[in-house]
Enzyme design. Structure first.
Site, PDB file in Angstrom:
ATOM      1  N   GLY A   1     -22.026  17.842   5.464  1.00 29.15           N
ATOM      2  CA  GLY A   1     -22.712  17.778   6.757  1.00 29.15           C
ATOM      3  C   GLY A   1     -23.083  16.348   7.069  1.00 29.15           C
TER       4      GLY A   1
ATOM      5  CE  LYS B   1     -18.129  11.790   7.022  1.00 32.13           C
ATOM      6  NZ  LYS B   1     -18.829  10.661   6.424  1.00 32.13           N
TER       7      LYS B   1
ATOM      8  NE  ARG C   1     -21.637   5.059   1.520  1.00 28.70           N
ATOM      9  CZ  ARG C   1     -21.601   5.741   0.373  1.00 28.70           C
ATOM     10  NH1 ARG C   1     -22.032   5.196  -0.723  1.00 28.70           N
ATOM     11  NH2 ARG C   1     -21.167   6.986   0.341  1.00 28.70           N
TER      12      ARG C   1
HETATM   13  N1  LIG Z   1     -23.922   8.583  -0.044  1.00 22.98           N
HETATM   14  C1  LIG Z   1     -23.894   9.461   0.938  1.00 22.98           C
HETATM   15  O1  LIG Z   1     -24.604   9.296   1.952  1.00 22.98           O
HETATM   16  C2  LIG Z   1     -23.000  10.665   0.858  1.00 22.98           C
HETATM   17  C3  LIG Z   1     -23.337  11.777   1.628  1.00 22.98           C
HETATM   18  C4  LIG Z   1     -22.508  12.885   1.584  1.00 22.98           C
HETATM   19  C5  LIG Z   1     -21.364  12.877   0.794  1.00 22.98           C
HETATM   20  N2  LIG Z   1     -21.066  11.772   0.049  1.00 22.98           N
HETATM   21  C6  LIG Z   1     -19.858  11.830  -0.783  1.00 22.98           C
HETATM   22  O2  LIG Z   1     -20.248  11.979  -2.140  1.00 22.98           O
HETATM   23  C7  LIG Z   1     -19.335  11.294  -3.006  1.00 22.98           C
HETATM   24  C8  LIG Z   1     -20.106  10.306  -3.853  1.00 22.98           C
HETATM   25  O3  LIG Z   1     -20.703   9.375  -2.969  1.00 22.98           O
HETATM   26  P1  LIG Z   1     -21.877   8.413  -3.425  1.00 22.98           P
HETATM   27  O4  LIG Z   1     -22.407   7.804  -2.197  1.00 22.98           O
HETATM   28  O5  LIG Z   1     -22.824   9.097  -4.340  1.00 22.98           O
HETATM   29  O6  LIG Z   1     -21.013   7.338  -4.217  1.00 22.98           O
HETATM   30  P2  LIG Z   1     -21.493   6.343  -5.346  1.00 22.98           P
HETATM   31  O7  LIG Z   1     -22.929   5.975  -5.147  1.00 22.98           O
HETATM   32  O8  LIG Z   1     -20.466   5.290  -5.381  1.00 22.98           O
HETATM   33  O9  LIG Z   1     -21.424   7.246  -6.697  1.00 22.98           O
HETATM   34  C9  LIG Z   1     -20.202   7.751  -7.122  1.00 22.98           C
HETATM   35  C10 LIG Z   1     -20.406   8.546  -8.369  1.00 22.98           C
HETATM   36  O10 LIG Z   1     -19.100   9.000  -8.839  1.00 22.98           O
HETATM   37  C11 LIG Z   1     -18.941   8.607 -10.194  1.00 22.98           C
HETATM   38  N3  LIG Z   1     -17.553   8.301 -10.513  1.00 22.98           N
HETATM   39  C12 LIG Z   1     -16.702   7.507  -9.842  1.00 22.98           C
HETATM   40  N4  LIG Z   1     -15.509   7.479 -10.460  1.00 22.98           N
HETATM   41  C13 LIG Z   1     -15.618   8.256 -11.544  1.00 22.98           C
HETATM   42  C14 LIG Z   1     -14.728   8.623 -12.587  1.00 22.98           C
HETATM   43  N5  LIG Z   1     -13.468   8.161 -12.615  1.00 22.98           N
HETATM   44  N6  LIG Z   1     -15.169   9.455 -13.543  1.00 22.98           N
HETATM   45  C15 LIG Z   1     -16.428   9.917 -13.524  1.00 22.98           C
HETATM   46  N7  LIG Z   1     -17.332   9.604 -12.560  1.00 22.98           N
HETATM   47  C16 LIG Z   1     -16.923   8.785 -11.594  1.00 22.98           C
HETATM   48  C17 LIG Z   1     -19.796   7.371 -10.341  1.00 22.98           C
HETATM   49  O11 LIG Z   1     -20.067   7.198 -11.717  1.00 22.98           O
HETATM   50  P3  LIG Z   1     -20.446   5.764 -12.310  1.00 22.98           P
HETATM   51  O12 LIG Z   1     -21.856   5.542 -11.864  1.00 22.98           O
HETATM   52  O13 LIG Z   1     -20.283   6.004 -13.772  1.00 22.98           O
HETATM   53  O14 LIG Z   1     -19.474   4.775 -11.714  1.00 22.98           O
HETATM   54  C18 LIG Z   1     -21.030   7.755  -9.508  1.00 22.98           C
HETATM   55  O15 LIG Z   1     -21.886   8.591 -10.251  1.00 22.98           O
HETATM   56  C19 LIG Z   1     -18.299  10.644  -2.082  1.00 22.98           C
HETATM   57  O16 LIG Z   1     -17.169  11.466  -1.991  1.00 22.98           O
HETATM   58  C20 LIG Z   1     -19.029  10.564  -0.732  1.00 22.98           C
HETATM   59  O17 LIG Z   1     -18.122  10.579   0.361  1.00 22.98           O
HETATM   60  C21 LIG Z   1     -21.866  10.669   0.061  1.00 22.98           C
HETATM   61  O1  LIG Z   2     -21.659   6.178   3.781  1.00 18.28           O
HETATM   62  P1  LIG Z   2     -20.493   7.060   4.127  1.00 18.28           P
HETATM   63  O2  LIG Z   2     -19.627   6.466   5.204  1.00 18.28           O
HETATM   64  O3  LIG Z   2     -19.762   7.526   2.926  1.00 18.28           O
HETATM   65  O4  LIG Z   2     -21.103   8.375   4.816  1.00 18.28           O
HETATM   66  C1  LIG Z   2     -22.002   9.162   4.086  1.00 18.28           C
HETATM   67  C2  LIG Z   2     -21.969  10.613   4.507  1.00 18.28           C
HETATM   68  O5  LIG Z   2     -20.677  11.141   4.389  1.00 18.28           O
HETATM   69  C3  LIG Z   2     -22.517  10.858   5.885  1.00 18.28           C
HETATM   70  O6  LIG Z   2     -22.594  12.254   6.116  1.00 18.28           O
END
Ligand SMILES: NC(=O)c1ccc[n+]([C@@H]2O[C@H](COP(=O)([O-])OP(=O)(O)OC[C@H]3O[C@@H](n4cnc5c(N)ncnc54)[C@H](OP(=O)(O)O)[C@@H]3O)[C@@H](O)[C@H]2O)c1
Ligand SMILES: O=P(O)(O)OC[C@H](O)CO
Length: 314
Positions: free
Chosen positions: A116, A171, A235
């Protein structure tokens, strides 16, 4: 009371201690659930962390999903354990979505997609937000809905998991384009046209995966498109905005906090578009920009000078 239907607190394991995993962990903890966060730096083994898990939620970046899913498979789990995936990406090798990867590894378990308009920084600040949990298994989706729902996080269920998942995934490419649009100061009309035609493109791709068109007009499609295409907290938007200022993709990614999934997703979508012969002009220009084949201005000109056509092929 939203949580009155939960008789016992649930044991929730969150895989991925990045921005999103941490924010989701806080939401479940506030509701009284036992939450364990795991990342690959963890001193505890995954098998230990997973013991007695009712819910295993993956907030791992796309590049780690396949490896982590197969690692989880080597651990022992109750047959009732529900998987939740919150990753927004596509696998470059197979073009599968994260929920398709989890379901293939765990065919007898319920898999729920959570997606979402959820910029994690705003959720961490306890600002109000809404999301969608989607599954073919309604009871599992309702369980996850209860675990995360609160007065500041409103959770809806939906029966179209792949549609909900693709809304959040596709998106990200449009958010890169929106960042370019704002970085070039093209104005409000241009942004409205881009986002609206972007949604048409998302529906076109989604239908190939069997997603329902109406899902894209809900929170996980249009909702997330509006949030991500309009916020410097995104991002993906930042990648586009900085490309418009003349930085290279390598420079931008080196300084970006966390993951911009749209970069990889765009490449996967180009594979799908070539295999299926479907037009995705905005995605194609984002791809060419990411590959440094065109400048932002050239990408804009390519889009504006395409053959004129009806808005819809009715
Ligand atoms: N941030 C948001 O606002 C948000 C909102 C909704 C959905 N999402 C989605 O959620 C996902 C994660 O986003 P994030 O913002 O949390 O990213 P992030 O802060 O970069 O964290 C990514 C996580 O994935 C782990 N990871 C990456 N490569 C890996 C591997 N090869 N093996 C095991 N663990 C691995 C990282 O572990 P390490 O710490 O060990 O590198 C870290 O815990 C993405 O798909 C993003 O699109 C993000
Ligand atoms: O920071 P982004 O561009 O990965 O966006 C985060 C979430 O997907 C927003 O819903």
């Amino acid at each position: 009371m939203i949580n009155s239907k939960i008789e016992n607190s649930k044991s929730v394991v969150i895989l991925g201690a990045g921005a999103w995993g941490t924010a989701l962990a806080k939401l479940a903890r506030v509701n009284g659930h036992q939450v364990r966060l795991w990342s690959r730096q963890d001193s505890q083994t995954l098998a230990t962390v997973l013991q007695d898990a009712d819910i295993v939620l993956s907030a791992i970046s796309m590049k780690g999903v396949t490896d982590v899913a197969s690692l989880v498979k080597s651990c022992s789990l109750s047959p009732q354990t529900i998987f939740v995936t919150a990753t927004k990406g596509l696998d470059p090798q197979t073009t599968r979505t994260p929920s398709q990867i989890w379901q293939a590894e765990f065919p007898d378990h319920a898999v729920v997609v959570l997606s979402g308009p959820n910029l994690s920084k705003e959720i961490e600040q306890e600002l109000p937000a809404a999301t969608v949990v989607a599954s073919k298994n309604t009871a599992a989706a309702e369980m996850v809905q209860l675990v995360f729902s609160s007065s500041r996080f409103r959770v809806y269920t939906n029966p179209d998991p792949v549609g909900v998942e693709l809304g959040g995934t596709l998106k990200n490419v449009m958010a890169i384009a929106a960042g370019v649009c704002d970085g070039l100061h093209l104005g409000t009309n241009a942004k409205a046209a881009l986002v609206t035609r972007g949604l048409t493109e998302m529906v076109r791709i989604g239908n190939i995966f069997g997603a329902k068109t109406e899902t894209f007009y809900g929170l996980s499609g249009l909702g997330d498109l509006l949030a991500t295409c309009n916020s410097p907290l995104s991002r993906n938007y930042q990648v586009g905005y900085q490309l418009a200022s003349g930085k290279t993709l390598t420079e931008i990614l080196a300084a970006l906090p966390g993951t911009a999934e749209g970069v990889n997703t765009c490449r996967v979508l180009m594979q799908i578009s070539q295999q299926q012969n479907i037009p995705i002009p905005i995605t194609e220009q984002v791809y060419r920009l990411l590959e440094a084949e065109v400048t932002p201005q050239e990408a804009l000109d390519e889009l504006m000078l395409r053959d004129i056509k009806p808005e819809y092929n009715l």
